[in-house]
Write a protein that holds these residues in place. Structure first.
Motif, mmCIF file in Angstrom:
data_model
loop_
_atom_site.group_PDB
_atom_site.id
_atom_site.type_symbol
_atom_site.label_atom_id
_atom_site.label_comp_id
_atom_site.label_asym_id
_atom_site.label_seq_id
_atom_site.Cartn_x
_atom_site.Cartn_y
_atom_site.Cartn_z
ATOM 1 N N LEU A 88 0.817 -1.214 0.000
ATOM 2 C CA LEU A 88 0.000 0.000 0.000
ATOM 3 C C LEU A 88 0.851 1.263 0.000
ATOM 4 O O LEU A 88 0.477 2.273 -0.606
ATOM 5 N N THR A 89 1.987 1.222 0.679
ATOM 6 C CA THR A 89 2.874 2.387 0.674
ATOM 7 C C THR A 89 3.289 2.726 -0.756
ATOM 8 O O THR A 89 3.307 3.895 -1.156
ATOM 9 N N ARG A 90 3.602 1.695 -1.529
ATOM 10 C CA ARG A 90 3.992 1.918 -2.928
ATOM 11 C C ARG A 90 2.817 2.407 -3.758
ATOM 12 O O ARG A 90 2.918 3.409 -4.469
ATOM 13 N N THR A 91 1.692 1.694 -3.674
ATOM 14 C CA THR A 91 0.592 1.975 -4.604
ATOM 15 C C THR A 91 -0.155 3.263 -4.263
ATOM 16 O O THR A 91 -0.753 3.866 -5.143
ATOM 17 N N LEU A 92 -0.124 3.659 -3.002
ATOM 18 C CA LEU A 92 -0.745 4.932 -2.609
ATOM 19 C C LEU A 92 0.206 6.108 -2.799
ATOM 20 O O LEU A 92 -0.147 7.239 -2.467
ATOM 21 N N ARG A 93 1.416 5.807 -3.278
ATOM 22 C CA ARG A 93 2.438 6.830 -3.511
ATOM 23 C C ARG A 93 2.755 7.609 -2.240
ATOM 24 O O ARG A 93 3.017 8.807 -2.271
ATOM 25 N N ALA A 94 2.741 6.904 -1.113
ATOM 26 C CA ALA A 94 3.089 7.545 0.164
ATOM 27 C C ALA A 94 4.606 7.698 0.261
ATOM 28 O O ALA A 94 5.374 7.061 -0.463
ATOM 29 N N ASP A 95 5.022 8.545 1.174
ATOM 30 C CA ASP A 95 6.454 8.779 1.367
ATOM 31 C C ASP A 95 7.084 7.724 2.264
ATOM 32 O O ASP A 95 8.299 7.532 2.232
ATOM 33 N N ALA A 96 6.277 7.052 3.080
ATOM 34 C CA ALA A 96 6.785 6.010 3.974
ATOM 35 C C ALA A 96 5.618 5.196 4.492
ATOM 36 O O ALA A 96 4.443 5.592 4.378
ATOM 37 N N GLY A 97 5.932 4.048 5.064
ATOM 38 C CA GLY A 97 4.932 3.199 5.713
ATOM 39 C C GLY A 97 5.432 2.771 7.069
ATOM 40 O O GLY A 97 6.640 2.611 7.274
ATOM 41 N N VAL A 160 -6.163 -7.664 -1.098
ATOM 42 C CA VAL A 160 -6.755 -8.945 -1.501
ATOM 43 C C VAL A 160 -6.651 -9.116 -3.015
ATOM 44 O O VAL A 160 -6.235 -10.176 -3.516
ATOM 45 N N GLU A 161 -7.022 -8.091 -3.758
ATOM 46 C CA GLU A 161 -6.982 -8.198 -5.213
ATOM 47 C C GLU A 161 -5.554 -8.324 -5.728
ATOM 48 O O GLU A 161 -5.290 -9.066 -6.679
ATOM 49 N N PHE A 162 -4.614 -7.597 -5.102
ATOM 50 C CA PHE A 162 -3.213 -7.730 -5.489
ATOM 51 C C PHE A 162 -2.734 -9.166 -5.320
ATOM 52 O O PHE A 162 -2.105 -9.744 -6.218
ATOM 53 N N CYS A 163 -3.023 -9.771 -4.180
ATOM 54 C CA CYS A 163 -2.576 -11.143 -3.926
ATOM 55 C C CYS A 163 -3.162 -12.107 -4.946
ATOM 56 O O CYS A 163 -2.463 -13.007 -5.455
ATOM 57 N N LYS A 164 -4.418 -11.945 -5.269
ATOM 58 C CA LYS A 164 -5.058 -12.847 -6.224
ATOM 59 C C LYS A 164 -4.438 -12.741 -7.618
ATOM 60 O O LYS A 164 -4.379 -13.728 -8.355
ATOM 61 N N THR A 165 -3.935 -11.564 -7.975
ATOM 62 C CA THR A 165 -3.309 -11.416 -9.299
ATOM 63 C C THR A 165 -1.990 -12.167 -9.404
ATOM 64 O O THR A 165 -1.508 -12.412 -10.520
ATOM 65 N N THR A 166 -1.391 -12.558 -8.281
ATOM 66 C CA THR A 166 -0.126 -13.308 -8.332
ATOM 67 C C THR A 166 -0.347 -14.798 -8.550
ATOM 68 O O THR A 166 0.611 -15.530 -8.792
ATOM 69 N N PHE A 167 -1.594 -15.259 -8.457
ATOM 70 C CA PHE A 167 -1.918 -16.668 -8.697
ATOM 71 C C PHE A 167 -2.204 -16.843 -10.186
ATOM 72 O O PHE A 167 -2.826 -15.979 -10.807
ATOM 73 N N PRO A 168 -1.754 -17.959 -10.794
ATOM 74 C CA PRO A 168 -1.953 -18.135 -12.241
ATOM 75 C C PRO A 168 -3.403 -17.919 -12.658
ATOM 76 O O PRO A 168 -4.331 -18.492 -12.085
#
Length: 450
Positions: A88-97, A160-168
């Motif tokens: 979420l820190t990456r995708t929300l473009r936050a400065d830190a988490g 949840v959606e991010f994790c599901k995209t890593t499954f074939p």
């Protein structure tokens, strides 16, 4: 520079001590706000997540106040696993988490760990800079520049959606029976959603947190209950996370446990079979069997000090796509830190593609007998510097006579001296570990009373 408060995974201690205390954490938030957002363009933002410990509410408020005093806006996501905060820190473009968690420790402990804006754990230099700011007089930003806080309402769904995209995409988990043990911790909500939405039939352990039952005889550090439940229910696979969700252990259909080293081996072998694997990063604790099995496949293994941050640093510097620890931290290219859910999904994907059971998949891997013990004490490094302690360790190494490995180290997260003995013969490993643990315990008691 020697760090005063930061260990291998942020700051950690017992709630109410001089560090894990709201007054100190307020100042930590203020100091971190200045350091982590120094290069921010526009109004700086920091994501705060936590596990399910009761003390998390108190520490969350303290951090929020400290960051606001430094002129930083706060994005609150509530109880979510550590890897979700990195994502979420990456995708929300936050400065830190920031994650409020003591991982696998009991509820009486808590801790604070940080991610930079790119989702990676902080390098030593930034942690040292935060400690330096802690010694400054605490001043407030101008009233019009004070930070504010808001809750990210869709944080759970995003992860949840991010994790599901890593499954074939061409596979699902329909017809697979899983037991999920979430340690009454941060995965209690998201893990059932992820595996359930992929079609698995689920039974649960450790999904009813009450603030004080986190890691209590459940989770990756207490897998006996999961082993029993897999056998009782006839499940295909048991999956256990720790309190903050960055560790994973598995149980096969026969109730047998797979630790992080074996999970790492299964992932590495699959990557080799489907293409080239440049190398794997383990730690000084990784079983010798893992190194030998990788060598048989022509894959080099690099060892680092204990701590997933060191594993990840080595992966990045050497260009290796896979790394992990015996404890179950598994790091892949899919996320920037250990992620129990993603590692489990990768193993389940291998099972689906191969049509094998987990017991069949792991056949042939034979770890060296390894005994892990610990001595709870303060000043572990001072004890190890004593000539008598060094002699006791040398005597233990002599008993192994080149047939195994011995590692004695202070924990980076607890006031504990950790001892690992590995040998070709299980009885030798047990005997050496028992003798050395007793001797170092006696030495620690003697030092404490003198």
């Amino acid at each position: 520079m020697t760090r005063k408060w930061f260990g291998t995974d942020g700051v950690r201690g017992q709630v109410g001590d001089s560090v894990i205390h709201p007054e100190w954490v307020l100042r930590l938030g203020w100091a971190a706000g200045h350091v982590l957002t120094a290069d921010a363009s526009g109004r700086p933002q920091v994501v705060i997540g936590k596990d399910t410990r009761l003390s998390g509410y108190m520490l969350e408020s303290a951090l929020e106040s400290g960051l606001a005093a430094a002129g930083v806006d706060v994005l609150l996501v509530g109880p979510l696993p550590t890897p979700a905060i990195a994502y979420l820190t990456r995708t929300l473009r936050a400065d830190a988490g920031i994650v409020i968690s003591a991982s696998h420790n009991p509820y009486q402990d808590n801790g604070i760990k940080f991610f930079s804006g790119d989702g990676y754990k902080l390098p030593d230099a930034q942690e040292e800079a935060i400690e330096a700011w802690m010694d400054r007089p605490m001043t407030l930003s101008a009233s019009e520049r004070l930070g504010k806080a808001r809750r990210v309402e869709d944080a759970v769904g995003r992860y949840v959606e991010f994790c599901k995209t890593t499954f074939p995409a061409d596979l699902d988990l329909r017809g697979m029976h899983l037991v999920l043990d979430c340690a009454h911790g941060a995965n209690y909500k998201v893990a059932p959603m992820i595996f359930g939405e992929l079609g698995a039939t689920l039974d649960f352990l450790g999904t009813e947190p009450n603030g004080i039952n986190i890691n209590d005889q459940v989770g990756s550090t207490h897998p006996d209950a999961l082993c029993r439940e897999v056998l009782r229910s006839g499940a295909d696979v048991g999956i256990a996370f720790d309190g903050d969700g960055d560790r994973l252990v598995l149980v096969d259909e026969h109730g047998e446990l797979l630790d992080g080293d074996e999970i790492l081996w299964l992932l590495a072998r699959d990557m080799c079979q489907r293409g080239h694997l440049a190398g794997v990063v383990g730690t000084v604790m990784s079983n010798l069997a893992l190194e030998q099995a990788l060598a048989d496949c022509g894959v080099p293994m690099l060892r680092t000090p204990v701590g997933d941050r060191y594993v990840l640093e080595a992966m990045r510097s050497h260009g290796y796509p896979l790394g992990g620890e015996s404890s179950g931290h598994i790091i892949t290219s899919a996320n920037t830190t250990g992620d129990g859910v993603l590692a489990a999904l990768q193993i389940l994907g291998i099972l689906r593609r191969s049509g094998q059971t987990l017991a069949a998949l792991r056949a042939g891997y034979r770890p060296f007998p390894q005994v892990l013990t610990s001595v709870r004490m303060a000043g572990a490094q001072d004890l190890l510097d004593q000539p008598l302690a060094r002699q006791l360790i040398a005597d233990a190494e002599g008993r192994l006579a080149g047939t195994g490995r011995l590692l004695v180290r202070p924990s980076g997260t607890e006031p504990v001296l950790r001892i690992m003995v590995e040998a070709a013969a299980a009885d030798l490993a047990s005997a050496v570990a028992a003798t050395l643990t007793a001797a170092l315990s006696d030495l620690a008691l003697s030092a404490a009373s003198s």
